[in-house]
Design a protein around this motif. Structure first.
Motif, PDB file in Angstrom:
ATOM      1  N   VAL A 122       1.089  -1.148  -0.086  1.00  0.00           N
ATOM      2  CA  VAL A 122      -0.447   0.401   0.172  1.00  0.00           C
ATOM      3  C   VAL A 122       0.843   1.593  -0.052  1.00  0.00           C
ATOM      4  O   VAL A 122       0.489   2.370  -0.378  1.00  0.00           O
ATOM      5  N   SER A 123       2.057   1.517   0.636  1.00  0.00           N
ATOM      6  CA  SER A 123       2.554   2.491   1.003  1.00  0.00           C
ATOM      7  C   SER A 123       3.563   3.056  -0.621  1.00  0.00           C
ATOM      8  O   SER A 123       3.318   3.819  -0.554  1.00  0.00           O
ATOM      9  N   LEU A 124       3.669   1.511  -1.243  1.00  0.00           N
ATOM     10  CA  LEU A 124       4.948   1.795  -1.975  1.00  0.00           C
ATOM     11  C   LEU A 124       3.661   2.318  -3.494  1.00  0.00           C
ATOM     12  O   LEU A 124       3.900   3.595  -4.481  1.00  0.00           O
ATOM     13  N   ALA A 125       2.499   1.566  -3.851  1.00  0.00           N
ATOM     14  CA  ALA A 125       1.726   1.785  -4.585  1.00  0.00           C
ATOM     15  C   ALA A 125       1.078   3.168  -4.267  1.00  0.00           C
ATOM     16  O   ALA A 125       0.332   4.009  -5.736  1.00  0.00           O
ATOM     17  N   ARG A 126       0.636   3.904  -3.334  1.00  0.00           N
ATOM     18  CA  ARG A 126       0.249   5.647  -3.410  1.00  0.00           C
ATOM     19  C   ARG A 126       1.367   6.275  -3.300  1.00  0.00           C
ATOM     20  O   ARG A 126       0.600   7.597  -3.780  1.00  0.00           O
ATOM     21  N   LYS A 127       1.848   5.914  -3.268  1.00  0.00           N
ATOM     22  CA  LYS A 127       3.636   6.927  -4.122  1.00  0.00           C
ATOM     23  C   LYS A 127       3.730   7.089  -5.427  1.00  0.00           C
ATOM     24  O   LYS A 127       4.353   7.711  -6.152  1.00  0.00           O
ATOM     25  N   GLY A 128       2.996   5.936  -6.656  1.00  0.00           N
ATOM     26  CA  GLY A 128       2.909   5.914  -7.160  1.00  0.00           C
ATOM     27  C   GLY A 128       4.351   5.189  -8.050  1.00  0.00           C
ATOM     28  O   GLY A 128       4.145   5.079  -8.664  1.00  0.00           O
ATOM     29  N   PHE A 129       4.873   4.436  -6.937  1.00  0.00           N
ATOM     30  CA  PHE A 129       6.272   3.535  -7.107  1.00  0.00           C
ATOM     31  C   PHE A 129       5.848   2.880  -8.401  1.00  0.00           C
ATOM     32  O   PHE A 129       6.840   2.872  -8.995  1.00  0.00           O
ATOM     33  N   TYR A 130       5.061   2.367  -8.414  1.00  0.00           N
ATOM     34  CA  TYR A 130       4.698   0.606  -9.600  1.00  0.00           C
ATOM     35  C   TYR A 130       4.095   1.948 -10.797  1.00  0.00           C
ATOM     36  O   TYR A 130       3.733   0.622 -11.891  1.00  0.00           O
ATOM     37  N   ASP A 131       3.560   2.885 -10.834  1.00  0.00           N
ATOM     38  CA  ASP A 131       2.980   3.288 -11.328  1.00  0.00           C
ATOM     39  C   ASP A 131       4.074   3.241 -12.830  1.00  0.00           C
ATOM     40  O   ASP A 131       5.196   4.521 -12.839  1.00  0.00           O
ATOM     41  N   GLY A 132       3.722   2.927 -13.685  1.00  0.00           N
ATOM     42  CA  GLY A 132       4.701   3.135 -15.195  1.00  0.00           C
ATOM     43  C   GLY A 132       5.734   2.027 -15.274  1.00  0.00           C
ATOM     44  O   GLY A 132       6.553   1.889 -16.247  1.00  0.00           O
ATOM     45  N   THR A 133       5.794   1.232 -14.589  1.00  0.00           N
ATOM     46  CA  THR A 133       6.866   0.302 -14.494  1.00  0.00           C
ATOM     47  C   THR A 133       6.185  -1.141 -15.135  1.00  0.00           C
ATOM     48  O   THR A 133       5.489  -0.926 -15.781  1.00  0.00           O
ATOM     49  N   THR A 134       6.344  -2.425 -15.138  1.00  0.00           N
ATOM     50  CA  THR A 134       6.130  -3.006 -15.993  1.00  0.00           C
ATOM     51  C   THR A 134       6.505  -4.447 -15.540  1.00  0.00           C
ATOM     52  O   THR A 134       6.999  -5.056 -13.804  1.00  0.00           O
ATOM     53  N   ILE A 135       5.933  -5.523 -15.721  1.00  0.00           N
ATOM     54  CA  ILE A 135       5.919  -7.462 -15.453  1.00  0.00           C
ATOM     55  C   ILE A 135       6.722  -7.550 -16.152  1.00  0.00           C
ATOM     56  O   ILE A 135       7.261  -8.163 -17.589  1.00  0.00           O
ATOM     57  N   HIS A 136       8.193  -7.871 -15.416  1.00  0.00           N
ATOM     58  CA  HIS A 136       8.923  -7.847 -16.131  1.00  0.00           C
ATOM     59  C   HIS A 136       9.582  -9.592 -16.178  1.00  0.00           C
ATOM     60  O   HIS A 136      11.035  -9.768 -17.050  1.00  0.00           O
ATOM     61  N   ARG A 137       8.846 -10.662 -15.622  1.00  0.00           N
ATOM     62  CA  ARG A 137       9.707 -11.442 -15.675  1.00  0.00           C
ATOM     63  C   ARG A 137       8.089 -12.700 -15.863  1.00  0.00           C
ATOM     64  O   ARG A 137       6.962 -12.206 -14.939  1.00  0.00           O
TER      65      ARG A 137
END
Length: 202
Positions: A70-85
Motif C-alpha cells: 500500500v505504501s509503495l502503491a500510494r506513492k506511485g512507485f509502481y506506476d509506469g513499471t512493467t511485468i518484467h518476468r
C-alpha cells in the motif's frame, strides 16, 4: 535506488492490531511506518496494458507485507513499471523500477510468511538469492496456477511473504502468463506495462 529506510522513533513501534489481527513476530526492520488500519479491508486495482487485476490485501495476518504494498502503491512507485518476468504456469512478476529484476525501493525487510501455504492467485514478495525467508522490497509476483502451488510453493519451509489474493482479473494474469518466452521463463514476448496501481480507503 533511494536511501535505506530506517526505523521510526515514535510510538508507531508499539502499534497493535485488533484481537486476532496482530502482526506475528518482531516488527520488520527497515519497513515503512504503519500506514494502514490492521484488520481493515483493502483492495488494489493493478491496471496493466493487458487488463486490470484486482487484489484483496491481507491487512491482518500479513499486516506488514500488505502495508508495504500500500505504501509503495500510494506513492506511485509502481506506476509506469512493467511485468518484467513471466514464468509459464508459475508466476508473473513485477514491481521493479529497473524493469530487469535488479531494482527495488532502497530498503529491504522481512515480511510475514503464510501459516498454511499458498494458493493459485496469491500475491507474494519476491526475494533475491539467499536472502532470508520472507525478505521483501518492492518486487512481487502472482502465482498463476495451482500446479505451481503443489509442485513448488507448498513445500515447507515457506520462503515468500504473501500479502494478498487475486479476487478479479485472474483471466488477465493468465493472459500475461501466455506471453512467457519460448524458454519458459523470462521477459514477456509482448511488453506488459503497469499503468497505475490504485488502492482506495484510509
Amino acid at each position: 535506488s533511494g536511501s535505506t529506510a530506517r526505523e521510526t522513533d515514535t510510538a508507531r513501534e508499539t502499534d497493535t492490531a485488533p484481537a486476532g489481527c496482530e502482526a506475528p513476530g518482531k516488527t520488520p526492520k527497515g519497513r515503512p511506518a504503519l500506514e494502514i488500519t490492521p484488520g481493515a479491508k483493502y483492495t488494489a486495482t493493478i491496471a496493466t496494458s493487458e487488463g486490470e487485476i484486482g487484489l484483496a490485501l491481507d491487512a491482518c495476518t500479513q499486516l506488514w507485507g500488505a502495508n508495504n504494498f500500500v505504501s509503495l502503491a500510494r506513492k506511485g512507485f509502481y506506476d509506469g513499471t512493467t511485468i518484467h518476468r513471466v514464468a509459464a504456469d508459475f508466476v508473473v512478476q513485477g514491481g521493479d523500477p529497473n524493469g530487469d529484476g535488479t531494482g527495488g525501493p532502497g530498503y529491504e525487510f522481512v515480511s510475514e510468511l503464510p501459516a498454511t501455504g499458498y494458493r493459485g492467485g496469491d500475491s507474494a514478495w519476491a526475494k533475491t538469492g539467499p536472502a532470508p525467508p520472507g525478505s521483501a522490497g518492492s518486487q512481487w509476483f502472482i502465482i498463476s496456477t495451482e500446479r505451481a502451488v503443489t509442485q513448488v510453493f507448498n513445500r515447507p519451509p515457506y520462503l515468500y511473504g504473501q500479502f494478498g489474493q487475486v479476487e478479479r482479473g485472474m483471466d488477465v494474469v493468465m493472459k500475461i502468463n501466455d506471453l512467457a518466452p519460448a524458454s519458459g521463463d523470462g521477459s514477456p514476448t509482448t511488453p506488459v506495462t503497469i499503468t497505475k496501481v490504485t488502492i482506495p480507503g484510509p
